[in-house]
Design a protein around this motif. Structure first.
Motif, PDB file in Angstrom:
ATOM      1  N   ALA A   8       0.794  -1.231   0.000  1.00 42.27           N
ATOM      2  CA  ALA A   8       0.000   0.000   0.000  1.00 42.27           C
ATOM      3  C   ALA A   8       0.822   1.275   0.000  1.00 42.27           C
ATOM      4  O   ALA A   8       0.334   2.329  -0.392  1.00 42.27           O
ATOM      5  CB  ALA A   8      -0.949   0.001   1.205  1.00 42.27           C
ATOM      6  N   SER A   9       2.083   1.210   0.430  1.00 42.08           N
ATOM      7  CA  SER A   9       2.893   2.425   0.446  1.00 42.08           C
ATOM      8  C   SER A   9       3.645   2.616  -0.870  1.00 42.08           C
ATOM      9  O   SER A   9       4.316   3.626  -1.070  1.00 42.08           O
ATOM     10  CB  SER A   9       3.903   2.394   1.602  1.00 42.08           C
ATOM     11  OG  SER A   9       4.897   1.415   1.361  1.00 42.08           O
ATOM     12  N   GLY A  10       3.526   1.655  -1.767  1.00 40.21           N
ATOM     13  CA  GLY A  10       4.269   1.707  -3.032  1.00 40.21           C
ATOM     14  C   GLY A  10       3.647   2.642  -4.046  1.00 40.21           C
ATOM     15  O   GLY A  10       2.591   3.238  -3.827  1.00 40.21           O
ATOM     16  N   ALA A  11       4.311   2.747  -5.195  1.00 41.79           N
ATOM     17  CA  ALA A  11       3.901   3.698  -6.232  1.00 41.79           C
ATOM     18  C   ALA A  11       2.508   3.394  -6.771  1.00 41.79           C
ATOM     19  O   ALA A  11       1.744   4.298  -7.098  1.00 41.79           O
ATOM     20  CB  ALA A  11       4.921   3.673  -7.370  1.00 41.79           C
ATOM     21  N   VAL A  12       2.158   2.112  -6.858  1.00 41.32           N
ATOM     22  CA  VAL A  12       0.838   1.717  -7.363  1.00 41.32           C
ATOM     23  C   VAL A  12      -0.177   1.687  -6.218  1.00 41.32           C
ATOM     24  O   VAL A  12      -1.246   2.297  -6.298  1.00 41.32           O
ATOM     25  CB  VAL A  12       0.900   0.340  -8.060  1.00 41.32           C
ATOM     26  CG1 VAL A  12      -0.488  -0.119  -8.483  1.00 41.32           C
ATOM     27  CG2 VAL A  12       1.825   0.405  -9.273  1.00 41.32           C
ATOM     28  N   GLY A  13       0.158   0.995  -5.146  1.00 41.93           N
ATOM     29  CA  GLY A  13      -0.769   0.809  -4.031  1.00 41.93           C
ATOM     30  C   GLY A  13      -1.252   2.101  -3.404  1.00 41.93           C
ATOM     31  O   GLY A  13      -2.429   2.241  -3.055  1.00 41.93           O
ATOM     32  N   GLY A  14      -0.350   3.076  -3.267  1.00 41.26           N
ATOM     33  CA  GLY A  14      -0.727   4.353  -2.672  1.00 41.26           C
ATOM     34  C   GLY A  14      -1.799   5.069  -3.472  1.00 41.26           C
ATOM     35  O   GLY A  14      -2.705   5.700  -2.913  1.00 41.26           O
ATOM     36  N   VAL A  15      -1.706   4.946  -4.792  1.00 39.99           N
ATOM     37  CA  VAL A  15      -2.695   5.566  -5.677  1.00 39.99           C
ATOM     38  C   VAL A  15      -4.050   4.868  -5.538  1.00 39.99           C
ATOM     39  O   VAL A  15      -5.095   5.520  -5.460  1.00 39.99           O
ATOM     40  CB  VAL A  15      -2.200   5.520  -7.145  1.00 39.99           C
ATOM     41  CG1 VAL A  15      -3.325   5.858  -8.124  1.00 39.99           C
ATOM     42  CG2 VAL A  15      -1.031   6.486  -7.331  1.00 39.99           C
ATOM     43  N   VAL A  16      -4.035   3.541  -5.468  1.00 44.12           N
ATOM     44  CA  VAL A  16      -5.283   2.772  -5.377  1.00 44.12           C
ATOM     45  C   VAL A  16      -6.113   3.218  -4.167  1.00 44.12           C
ATOM     46  O   VAL A  16      -7.307   3.508  -4.280  1.00 44.12           O
ATOM     47  CB  VAL A  16      -5.002   1.254  -5.286  1.00 44.12           C
ATOM     48  CG1 VAL A  16      -6.297   0.475  -5.055  1.00 44.12           C
ATOM     49  CG2 VAL A  16      -4.309   0.758  -6.553  1.00 44.12           C
ATOM     50  N   GLY A  17      -5.458   3.278  -2.997  1.00 41.57           N
ATOM     51  CA  GLY A  17      -6.176   3.641  -1.783  1.00 41.57           C
ATOM     52  C   GLY A  17      -6.737   5.043  -1.818  1.00 41.57           C
ATOM     53  O   GLY A  17      -7.877   5.293  -1.399  1.00 41.57           O
ATOM     54  N   GLN A  18      -5.952   5.982  -2.347  1.00 42.52           N
ATOM     55  CA  GLN A  18      -6.429   7.365  -2.410  1.00 42.52           C
ATOM     56  C   GLN A  18      -7.577   7.528  -3.401  1.00 42.52           C
ATOM     57  O   GLN A  18      -8.526   8.275  -3.149  1.00 42.52           O
ATOM     58  CB  GLN A  18      -5.270   8.303  -2.768  1.00 42.52           C
ATOM     59  CG  GLN A  18      -4.229   8.397  -1.653  1.00 42.52           C
ATOM     60  CD  GLN A  18      -3.084   9.320  -2.020  1.00 42.52           C
ATOM     61  OE1 GLN A  18      -3.158  10.529  -1.852  1.00 42.52           O
ATOM     62  NE2 GLN A  18      -2.002   8.744  -2.531  1.00 42.52           N
ATOM     63  N   LEU A  19      -7.506   6.812  -4.517  1.00 40.51           N
ATOM     64  CA  LEU A  19      -8.625   6.861  -5.481  1.00 40.51           C
ATOM     65  C   LEU A  19      -9.870   6.208  -4.886  1.00 40.51           C
ATOM     66  O   LEU A  19     -10.996   6.638  -5.151  1.00 40.51           O
ATOM     67  CB  LEU A  19      -8.241   6.167  -6.790  1.00 40.51           C
ATOM     68  CG  LEU A  19      -7.186   6.861  -7.656  1.00 40.51           C
ATOM     69  CD1 LEU A  19      -6.877   6.004  -8.880  1.00 40.51           C
ATOM     70  CD2 LEU A  19      -7.639   8.249  -8.092  1.00 40.51           C
ATOM     71  N   ALA A  20      -9.681   5.153  -4.079  1.00 41.98           N
ATOM     72  CA  ALA A  20     -10.828   4.508  -3.417  1.00 41.98           C
ATOM     73  C   ALA A  20     -11.483   5.483  -2.445  1.00 41.98           C
ATOM     74  O   ALA A  20     -12.714   5.569  -2.367  1.00 41.98           O
ATOM     75  CB  ALA A  20     -10.369   3.240  -2.701  1.00 41.98           C
ATOM     76  N   LYS A  21     -10.660   6.235  -1.702  1.00 37.05           N
ATOM     77  CA  LYS A  21     -11.197   7.239  -0.778  1.00 37.05           C
ATOM     78  C   LYS A  21     -11.970   8.315  -1.542  1.00 37.05           C
ATOM     79  O   LYS A  21     -13.040   8.752  -1.100  1.00 37.05           O
ATOM     80  CB  LYS A  21     -10.071   7.898   0.036  1.00 37.05           C
ATOM     81  CG  LYS A  21      -9.400   7.007   1.057  1.00 37.05           C
ATOM     82  CD  LYS A  21     -10.353   6.464   2.108  1.00 37.05           C
ATOM     83  CE  LYS A  21     -10.872   7.567   3.036  1.00 37.05           C
ATOM     84  NZ  LYS A  21     -11.902   7.003   3.980  1.00 37.05           N
ATOM     85  N   GLU A  22     -11.448   8.730  -2.697  1.00 34.51           N
ATOM     86  CA  GLU A  22     -12.140   9.719  -3.549  1.00 34.51           C
ATOM     87  C   GLU A  22     -13.537   9.228  -3.933  1.00 34.51           C
ATOM     88  O   GLU A  22     -14.430  10.020  -4.167  1.00 34.51           O
ATOM     89  CB  GLU A  22     -11.344   9.958  -4.846  1.00 34.51           C
ATOM     90  CG  GLU A  22     -10.119  10.835  -4.702  1.00 34.51           C
ATOM     91  CD  GLU A  22     -10.454  12.320  -4.678  1.00 34.51           C
ATOM     92  OE1 GLU A  22     -11.297  12.763  -5.472  1.00 34.51           O
ATOM     93  OE2 GLU A  22      -9.879  13.039  -3.834  1.00 34.51           O
TER      94      GLU A  22
END
Length: 340
Positions: free
Chosen positions: A159-173
């Motif tokens: 989740a802290s990686g370049a891909v994972g971090g984006v996934v979580g933030q887009l999910a929150k959006e």
């Protein structure tokens, strides 16, 4: 010949099991003079990504193997220093697949090999991370495969990686509960405090399936509706037991098996019991989705809403060690090599 000297990293040998620095070789070559239609690019940053590990093997994978004694493949951003092409001029900032080297001569008449990027509101390096291939990978897996609805729970490994971090933030959006899985207290703190996930599980604190499952149950009281997979192994087993009926899983990477180890699945019957949809994907096969993805990602980065972190190695000679570190999770966020 031009007066430029190009330093390159070649793949010298194929790894047997875990790769080592000895698999790479640093060479110097003069940069050839430009022909009509060509552009000379000075790379500022090189992207290091897990997919490169698969390319080092001479075996069946979704990508062609990297040829021996040739420049390692990789995404780059940089600046045009000389141009014999009407579409590019010196000073243009560009994105391409320049590989592990300081310069590249590009036949810029081929469509798509070199793209101009605007650095007014988006830093150049971000085009290799959240507003580039890793960002679009996260966007595609979440938006097109997991298809989250507001109120649902999305779990992301690495989740802290370049891909994972984006996934979580887009999910929150999109109004979801976002739960990360990462290695170590620092990465987990970053995932919740800086990236805004609702919870993060430190897999290094949970050495067996029972322990990891208990932590996952606590973090996902309503079960899991969508899972973005980067690692495989025990993490996948624990998530599968928590998936809600009709859950969706986007398979992006399986880093736990990159050196050739088998990755058994403990409870495949859960695919049937929970009527799960599992889909693997390669983002370069979905170019039609890139414009929509990049528009959202670019806007979020430019307005400061999408957070990301970079780990930067200095100089092309450092690329092999930085890459080996990436495969072991030593990086924090997007791993780059700064070349200027």
């Amino acid at each position: 010949m031009s007066s430029y000297v190009n330093r390159q990293i070649l793949l010298a040998s194929r790894p047997e099991g875990e790769p080592t620095a000895a698999n790479f070789k640093l060479v110097e070559k003069p940069v050839p003079a430009l022909n009509e239609g060509q552009v000379l690019v000075r790379h500022h940053y090189l992207s290091l990504d897990p997919y490169m590990r698969g390319r080092m093997n001479d075996s069946k994978s979704y990508a062609e193997p990297q040829p021996l004694n040739e420049v390692m493949i990789g995404g780059t951003v940089g600046e045009v220093v000389e141009s014999k092409n009407p579409h590019f001029k010196a000073g243009d900032k560009v994105l391409g697949m320049g590989g592990w080297q300081e310069y590249t001569v590009v036949d810029a008449n081929q469509r798509g090999v070199l793209q101009k990027v605007d650095t007014t509101h988006i830093p150049l390096s971000a085009y290799l991370g959240p507003v580039g291939m890793p960002g679009v990978t996260g966007w595609y897996g979440l938006v097109r495969i997991i298809e989250p609805k507001a109120g649902q729970t999305v779990v992301v490994s690495a989740a802290s990686g370049a891909v994972g971090g984006v996934v979580g933030q887009l999910a929150k959006e999109r109004g979801c509960r976002a739960v990360g899985i990462a290695g170590g207290p620092d990465k987990c703190r970053y995932v919740t405090e800086e990236l805004g996930f609702d919870a993060c599980i430190d897999y290094k604190q949970h050495r067996d399936l029972k322990s990891l499952s208990a932590a996952l149950k606590e973090a996902t009281p309503d079960g899991i509706d969508g899972y973005f997979e980067n690692v495989g192994g025990m993490v996948l087993d624990a998530v599968m037991l928590r998936m809600n009926a009709f859950g969706r899983m986007a398979f992006c990477g399986m880093i736990s098996g990159y050196n050739g180890e088998p990755i058994p699945m403990a409870n495949p019957q859960m695919i049937l019991v929970s009527r799960l949809k599992l889909q693997g994907f390669i983002v370069s096969e979905h170019m039609d989705a890139w414009p929509e993805a990049l528009k959202e990602l670019g806007t979020l980065v430019a307005t400061g809403k999408l957070k990301y972190r970079e780990t930067i190695a200095n100089g092309i000679a450092e690329a092999p060690e930085a890459f080996l570190g990436l495969l072991k999770g030593k990086n924090f966020g997007k791993q780059l090599v700064k070349l200027v």
